[in-house]
Design a protein around this motif. Structure first.
Motif, PDB file in Angstrom:
ATOM      1  N   ALA A 132      -7.996 -19.685   8.966  1.00 27.90           N
ATOM      2  CA  ALA A 132      -7.670 -19.356  10.359  1.00 27.90           C
ATOM      3  C   ALA A 132      -6.493 -18.396  10.407  1.00 27.90           C
ATOM      4  O   ALA A 132      -5.717 -18.285   9.458  1.00 27.90           O
ATOM      5  N   ILE A 133      -6.382 -17.726  11.537  1.00 29.46           N
ATOM      6  CA  ILE A 133      -5.169 -16.997  11.894  1.00 29.46           C
ATOM      7  C   ILE A 133      -4.445 -17.925  12.854  1.00 29.46           C
ATOM      8  O   ILE A 133      -5.059 -18.464  13.789  1.00 29.46           O
ATOM      9  N   ALA A 134      -3.188 -18.125  12.635  1.00 32.16           N
ATOM     10  CA  ALA A 134      -2.445 -19.110  13.423  1.00 32.16           C
ATOM     11  C   ALA A 134      -1.103 -18.548  13.859  1.00 32.16           C
ATOM     12  O   ALA A 134      -0.651 -17.521  13.355  1.00 32.16           O
ATOM     13  N   GLU A 135      -0.486 -19.264  14.778  1.00 28.09           N
ATOM     14  CA  GLU A 135       0.854 -18.918  15.247  1.00 28.09           C
ATOM     15  C   GLU A 135       1.785 -20.044  14.847  1.00 28.09           C
ATOM     16  O   GLU A 135       1.543 -21.211  15.183  1.00 28.09           O
ATOM     17  N   ALA A 136       2.822 -19.708  14.114  1.00 26.18           N
ATOM     18  CA  ALA A 136       3.819 -20.689  13.695  1.00 26.18           C
ATOM     19  C   ALA A 136       5.008 -20.597  14.649  1.00 26.18           C
ATOM     20  O   ALA A 136       5.618 -19.540  14.787  1.00 26.18           O
ATOM     21  N   GLU A 144       8.340 -23.104  15.927  1.00 25.44           N
ATOM     22  CA  GLU A 144       9.174 -24.316  15.977  1.00 25.44           C
ATOM     23  C   GLU A 144       8.555 -25.513  15.250  1.00 25.44           C
ATOM     24  O   GLU A 144       8.408 -26.598  15.811  1.00 25.44           O
ATOM     25  N   GLY A 145       8.144 -25.299  14.005  1.00 23.18           N
ATOM     26  CA  GLY A 145       7.645 -26.404  13.200  1.00 23.18           C
ATOM     27  C   GLY A 145       6.211 -26.812  13.483  1.00 23.18           C
ATOM     28  O   GLY A 145       5.740 -27.824  12.984  1.00 23.18           O
ATOM     29  N   ARG A 146       5.504 -26.053  14.306  1.00 26.15           N
ATOM     30  CA  ARG A 146       4.096 -26.318  14.579  1.00 26.15           C
ATOM     31  C   ARG A 146       3.294 -25.061  14.265  1.00 26.15           C
ATOM     32  O   ARG A 146       3.746 -23.952  14.521  1.00 26.15           O
ATOM     33  N   ILE A 147       2.129 -25.276  13.713  1.00 25.82           N
ATOM     34  CA  ILE A 147       1.238 -24.161  13.414  1.00 25.82           C
ATOM     35  C   ILE A 147      -0.012 -24.360  14.265  1.00 25.82           C
ATOM     36  O   ILE A 147      -0.754 -25.330  14.078  1.00 25.82           O
ATOM     37  N   ARG A 148      -0.225 -23.463  15.193  1.00 29.13           N
ATOM     38  CA  ARG A 148      -1.358 -23.557  16.113  1.00 29.13           C
ATOM     39  C   ARG A 148      -2.430 -22.548  15.720  1.00 29.13           C
ATOM     40  O   ARG A 148      -2.171 -21.336  15.778  1.00 29.13           O
ATOM     41  N   PRO A 149      -3.621 -23.015  15.363  1.00 26.78           N
ATOM     42  CA  PRO A 149      -4.698 -22.074  15.046  1.00 26.78           C
ATOM     43  C   PRO A 149      -5.097 -21.280  16.288  1.00 26.78           C
ATOM     44  O   PRO A 149      -5.230 -21.842  17.370  1.00 26.78           O
ATOM     45  N   ARG A 150      -5.250 -19.972  16.132  1.00 23.97           N
ATOM     46  CA  ARG A 150      -5.670 -19.113  17.247  1.00 23.97           C
ATOM     47  C   ARG A 150      -7.085 -18.594  17.060  1.00 23.97           C
ATOM     48  O   ARG A 150      -7.795 -18.380  18.000  1.00 23.97           O
ATOM     49  N   LYS A 151      -7.464 -18.364  15.796  1.00 28.33           N
ATOM     50  CA  LYS A 151      -8.830 -17.934  15.482  1.00 28.33           C
ATOM     51  C   LYS A 151      -9.243 -18.650  14.201  1.00 28.33           C
ATOM     52  O   LYS A 151      -8.637 -18.453  13.144  1.00 28.33           O
ATOM     53  N   VAL A 152     -10.245 -19.495  14.308  1.00 30.42           N
ATOM     54  CA  VAL A 152     -10.699 -20.293  13.177  1.00 30.42           C
ATOM     55  C   VAL A 152     -11.956 -19.662  12.586  1.00 30.42           C
ATOM     56  O   VAL A 152     -12.859 -19.271  13.327  1.00 30.42           O
ATOM     57  N   PHE A 153     -12.013 -19.572  11.261  1.00 30.37           N
ATOM     58  CA  PHE A 153     -13.106 -18.887  10.586  1.00 30.37           C
ATOM     59  C   PHE A 153     -14.075 -19.801   9.855  1.00 30.37           C
ATOM     60  O   PHE A 153     -15.118 -19.352   9.422  1.00 30.37           O
ATOM     61  N   ILE A 154     -13.715 -21.052   9.631  1.00 29.28           N
ATOM     62  CA  ILE A 154     -14.666 -21.939   8.951  1.00 29.28           C
ATOM     63  C   ILE A 154     -14.871 -23.186   9.766  1.00 29.28           C
ATOM     64  O   ILE A 154     -14.132 -23.523  10.626  1.00 29.28           O
TER      65      ILE A 154
END
Length: 135
Positions: free
Chosen positions: A119-123, A125-135
């Protein structure tokens, strides 16, 4: 690189956001003759060089050459920061859930598992939020 009036050919190495058309306009203004682009070709983006590109003719006729020129989706992202995730984290990412994970700096990151782009994610403040998931 070539001076063949009324045409002048130049190579420019620049960062993203550079307006090449504006450089042509400004050169013409400084010379007092006016100028505009008649052609523009991007030769390099990050580590991706047009010298490694495959022509349309090859795409249509040579599957082996196409396979040989292919790069992984993870490699296509170039220097984007990467975070390796576990199999358990992949399950969460597939469902769009954020991961609680300390990262060195906030920003866009590639999440990888066993060398594959997950995935492409946004990190932030200690959280990683997926923005575009590929699998």
């Amino acid at each position: 690189t070539r001076f063949d009036l009324p045409d002048i050919h130049i190579d420019v190495t620049c960062s993203s956001g550079t307006y090449i058309r504006a450089i042509a306009r400004d050169l013409g203004a400084d010379l007092g003759v006016g100028a505009h682009l008649t052609a523009l070709r991007r030769m390099l983006i990050g580590s991706h060089d047009v010298a490694n590109a495959v022509t349309v003719a090859v795409l249509d006729s040579d599957p082996a050459a196409v396979r040989a020129a292919m790069i992984s989706t993870l490699d296509a992202l170039g220097p984007m920061p990467r975070i390796e995730v576990s199999d358990d984290e992949v399950v969460h990412i597939r469902h769009g859930r954020a991961l609680e994970r300390a990262v060195s700096e906030d920003g866009v990151v590639a999440l990888a598992s066993s060398g594959d782009l997950v995935a492409i994610a946004e990190a932030v403040e200690g959280r990683i939020r997926p923005r575009k998931v590929f699998i």
